[in-house]
Every structure is written in structure tokens, then in C-alpha cells.
Design an enzyme around this catalytic site. Structure first.
Site, mmCIF file in Angstrom:
data_model
loop_
_atom_site.group_PDB
_atom_site.id
_atom_site.type_symbol
_atom_site.label_atom_id
_atom_site.label_comp_id
_atom_site.label_asym_id
_atom_site.label_seq_id
_atom_site.Cartn_x
_atom_site.Cartn_y
_atom_site.Cartn_z
ATOM 1 N N ASP A 181 -37.682 63.132 14.165
ATOM 2 C CA ASP A 181 -36.241 63.333 14.546
ATOM 3 C C ASP A 181 -35.680 61.915 14.447
ATOM 4 O O ASP A 181 -35.586 61.105 15.227
ATOM 5 C CB ASP A 181 -36.405 63.413 16.189
ATOM 6 N N SER A 208 -32.642 58.256 23.911
ATOM 7 C CA SER A 208 -33.131 58.625 22.512
ATOM 8 C C SER A 208 -32.489 57.819 21.458
ATOM 9 O O SER A 208 -31.327 57.140 21.557
ATOM 10 C CB SER A 208 -32.379 59.996 22.460
ATOM 11 N N HIS A 262 -30.627 63.933 16.517
ATOM 12 C CA HIS A 262 -29.869 64.641 17.301
ATOM 13 C C HIS A 262 -28.803 63.791 18.088
ATOM 14 O O HIS A 262 -27.912 64.159 18.790
ATOM 15 C CB HIS A 262 -30.938 65.367 18.577
#
Length: 494
Positions: A407, A480, A370
């Protein structure tokens, strides 16, 4: 000179003669934490925001829009009706064996900090002492304000607040005019056994990951017999400005601890390195679990300049007070990630979107799917040190599918990094072990990667292989793709 950190801290309350600050609808007194700098004369330092409601209207009108040019506000700038109380812990009768939690954590570095025992009667004379105080001056720290303005930009919608009462009446700390102001108080009758001059040190030797202890009184004057001088342990999460004037720590603090002390442990013992400015902050309505601290060295330098240049009677106190921060001795060994591991975490930019990544080879970066957000080309910023860095272009060579539980994305750099410390991959994962998260978090490239500490709270396995980790470390938007290191071994966990 080492001073018991919890004995150096206190609670400051300010109110008008009739119980209400002049010109405000708030009921009761305004309060925060403070630090007793010396006993003879009794000098206390605290955050200045609680005194802003007492500023005379003509002073506010004269300074409107021109606060940056104001170097000091003396007592005659405030309402003559102001009443100030200082509440401090009396010497405890129960000494114990001196081997508390902190002694165990820091080994040979014998701490002077300790937990304040609770009494069975709130406000009992043997536990707390109350003193009348007077305001000497309020002094700004322009170095902190300048650095703060660079790191916490208005466009990013930063928000600071204190108690619910203050939120209803304008949130003093939201008014950035007072965020970098500090107050100096005098206690004429201070005579508390065991209190001596606190040892203040410069913040310039601090490094990310160094252990810090914050001491303040949550909720200020509310139930002080329970909350006074509460300790919180954390690490240096980030640093900014000349001489590290702005310090961010993950030591958890609550409203009311503004003005409390932040202590670093060196070979000389515990030393005051900063003052809590804001314990809670949000970025675009996202809570950020970091405490904002101002270097005590910069505060004292500005106090000293204002004090020496003052034409009032407070100048006569100067020969008896040594408001000087000294260079810190050798820091106690910190369990945080080694400094070279910080450079393994990079900033990954995809247009207006950005996140973190981890260098696993001289040309390969792992990040989250992402973060790259469908992009094929990204920009990778590598920071070898606080002063040195480089920017490389990269191509996304792998991403997991949208329906995958993982992810993950891989970015190949166009050029190889000559200076590269390859992280060692962990093979063992133990719930409860101390860990550190390194990521660019909420600040992007403005002051490099941030570090937060915690434990590995859970290890989720599939077919006896670890596939997901949970941690108590504070995680912010922008982290992230960052790294989770074992604090003790320095190995990369995830």
C-alpha cells in the site's frame, strides 16, 4: 525534594451519608485516584468529577450554562452529607535492594518510584491506611479547557468515559463541564511515615518522546490491595496549549486512575508534571490509546489564586502549604526519536481525506496508496518545529495497484525543502527492539505529529528480505503513511 511516586498516590472515595450520592441512582461510592501534596497539613489533589453528584441543586441551577465564569466551588456548594475516604499505602516493610525495573531502565537517574508489594490479606492494616477527609474546594483549569476545546472538537465525536457504572448513569466525564475541574481535600489526621511534600514541576520543558511514568489505581476503590498505585511507563505523545497545559501520553491507564499522577524524570529525580484527566477516549467510536493529562503547574496556579482569594477558613492553611510548581531540571536522556526526525513526517491532505507521509528527500514524500485515494494533486504540510511550518503542493507520481499487497504511493513536491533532515534507512530489523511511531494520527494539524512507543513484535520476510513489520505501538486513524523509527538508532524502519 524527591518523593516516592507510588507513596504520593492514593485512592479517593466519595459517598452520601446513606451510601449513595445525593440525587443519583448509583449504588456504592464514587472513586478515583489522587495525589498527596503535603503531609502537614494533609492536602490531597484529585480529579473533581467524582464530586459532581454531590453539588447542591441550587448551585447547579445557578451555574447552568455559565460554568466558564465560575472560578471556584467551596465546600458549601456540596451536600453536607458527603463522606470522603482517602486510602493510601503504608510504608512497606520489605525494602529490597532498590534495583527494580525502573532503575535498570533509567541508569544513573536513581528513581524514587517503586512497585507496591502485594499482601496476602486484602486491606491488611500493614498495607493500606484509611483516612477521613473533607472537601475544601473544587477549582477549574480554564487554560486546559480552552486548549481541550481546540484540539478535541465536538464535530469529531470525541467520547470519554469511566467505569461501566458511570456509563449507565450519565458518564460523568462525558459532561465536559467537569472535565477540567480538580478537587482539593484536607486530611486532618494524616500521619503516614515517609510521606513528604511532592516535588511539582512545570510542563513547559517537556518534549515529544520524553519518558513519563503514570501512577494511579485502576478501578478506584475496587480491590485496592491489588491495584493501588499501579505504574505505567510511556512517553510524551503530544503537547498543546501555552506552557504545554495539555499533555497526551501513551502510558496505558484504566478507569479509576483519573486524578493519579504523571511523573517526569530529570536530573533532580522524579517530579510530578501532570494529573490524569481521562485514561480512555474514543474518536467516532475508534479507541485512541492515549491518556489525557493536565499540567500540574497550571492546576496549582489556579488553586493558589482561588485559595488566596477565598474568604473561607481554608485561607488559613495557605501559609503552611507551598502549592508551587518549579521549572524542571535537565531532563533525563529519553530513548525516543530525536526531535529532528519529527519534521521528516508530514501531513498529506487530499480534499477531505488526510493521512501522514515521510520525507525521504527534499522533494519526495512516501505515503500510503489509500491516503492519496486516487488523487493526482495533494497538499503537504511540513512542520519544522511547533512554531514553524509550511505548505507545499505535490503531485502523485506513483501508486501501487489495487491488487498489490503493498500500500504505497510517492508524492513529488513542486518545490524543494531547504531545511530537510534525511532519515537514515535501516538495514537490520530485530524483533523485540524498541521502536517509535510518528504520525499525525487523530489530531491532524491541530497539534502536530504524535509519537507512540512500543517494540517491533514481528518481522515478516519473503526470500529472507523483510517485507512487513508488526509493532505494539498505538496506531490511530490518520497515522497511515507515518514513520516507524528505531528508538535507539533513530533509523527509519518502515
Amino acid at each position: 525534594m524527591v518523593l516516592s511516586g507510588d507513596r504520593a498516590c492514593c485512592v479517593i472515595s466519595a459517598s452520601g451519608a446513606c451510601g449513595n450520592p445525593v440525587g443519583t441512582p448509583a449504588q456504592g461510592s464514587w472513586s478515583c485516584s489522587g495525589i498527596i501534596l503535603s503531609q502537614s497539613p494533609g492536602i490531597v489533589l484529585c480529579h473533581g468529577a467524582i464530586f459532581s453528584p454531590f453539588l447542591l441543586e441550587e448551585v447547579i441551577a445557578a451555574k447552568q450554562g455559565n460554568w466558564s465564569q465560575c472560578s471556584v466551588l467551596l465546600a458549601n456548594s456540596f451536600s453536607p452529607d458527603i463522606q470522603i475516604q482517602v486510602l493510601c499505602a503504608a510504608e512497606s516493610k520489605s525494602k529490597g535492594n532498590g534495583k527494580g525495573v525502573l532503575s535498570k531502565d533509567l541508569g544513573a537517574c536513581s528513581p524514587a518510584l517503586g512497585f507496591n508489594p502485594l499482601s496476602n490479606q486484602q486491606g491488611s492494616p500493614g498495607t493500606l491506611r484509611q483516612h477521613e477527609a473533607k472537601l475544601l474546594m473544587m477549582v477549574p483549569c480554564p487554560e486546559f479547557q480552552d486548549t481541550f476545546s481546540e484540539v478535541f472538537t465536538r464535530a469529531e465525536q470525541w467520547h470519554f468515559c469511566r467505569s461501566e457504572n458511570e456509563q449507565e448513569h450519565g458518564a460523568l466525564l462525558d459532561d465536559l463541564r467537569y472535565l477540567h475541574w480538580f478537587a482539593l481535600l484536607e486530611i486532618p489526621d494524616l500521619n503516614s511515615p515517609g510521606i513528604a511534600q511532592v516535588s511539582c514541576v512545570l510542563a513547559e520543558s517537556l518534549r515529544k518522546g520524553d519518558t513519563l511514568f503514570a501512577c494511579g489505581s485502576p478501578f478506584g476503590s475496587f480491590c485496592p490491595d491489588i491495584f493501588i498505585n499501579t505504574l505505567s511507563k510511556g512517553i510524551v505523545s503530544n503537547l498543546a496549549g501555552k506552557g504545554n497545559v495539555l499533555i497526551l501520553t501513551d502510558a496505558r491507564c484504566l478507569p479509576g486512575t483519573e486524578g493519579g499522577g504523571v511523573f517526569a524524570c530529570s536530573e533532580d529525580g522524579f517530579n510530578l508534571v501532570g494529573i490524569i484527566v481521562a485514561p480512555l477516549c474514543w474518536k467516532a467510536n475508534e479507541w485512541v490509546g492515549l491518556t489525557l493529562v493536565c499540567s500540574i503547574g497550571h492546576i496549582l496556579e489556579n488553586v493558589r489564586s482561588a485559595w488566596v482569594g477565598s474568604k473561607s477558613s481554608v485561607k488559613t492553611l495557605w501559609p503552611h502549604v507551598q502549592l508551587v510548581a518549579k521549572p524542571v531540571g535537565k531532563m533525563a536522556v529519553s530513548p525516543g526519536p530525536a526531535q529532528y526526525l519529527l519534521s521528516a513526517v508530514v501531513l498529506v491532505e487530499c480534499g477531505q481525506v488526510w493521512g501522514s507521509g515521510v520525507l525521504v528527500s527534499s522533494r519526495l514524500v512516501l505515503t500510503c496508496r489509500h491516503v492519496v485515494n486516487g488523487s493526482l494533486d495533494v497538499c503537504v504540510r511540513v512542520q519544522h518545529s511547533p512554531e514553524k511550518g509550511c505548505v507545499l503542493k505535490g503531485k502523485v507520481v506513483f501508486t501501487t495497484t489495487d491488487d498489490s499487497p503493498y500500500d504505497i504511493a510517492a508524492v513529488e513536491l513542486e518545490g524543494s525543502l531547504l531545511c530537510f533532515a534525511k532519515p537514515v534507512l535501516a538495514t537490520k530489523f530485530g524483533a523485540g527492539e524498541e521502536v517509535s511511531v510518528v504520525g499525525f494520527g487523530v489530531f491532524g494539524q491541530s497539534c502536530g505529529p504524535s509519537v507512540t512507543s512500543g517494540i517491533l513484535s514481528a518481522v515478516i520476510t519473503v526470500d529472507e528480505k523483510p517485507v512487513m513489520l508488526q509493532t505494539t505501538c498505538a496506531i490511530h486513524g490518520g497515522s497511515s503513511g507515518g514513520a516507524l523509527f528505531s528508538t535507539n538508532s533513530g533509523k527509519l524502519l518502515g
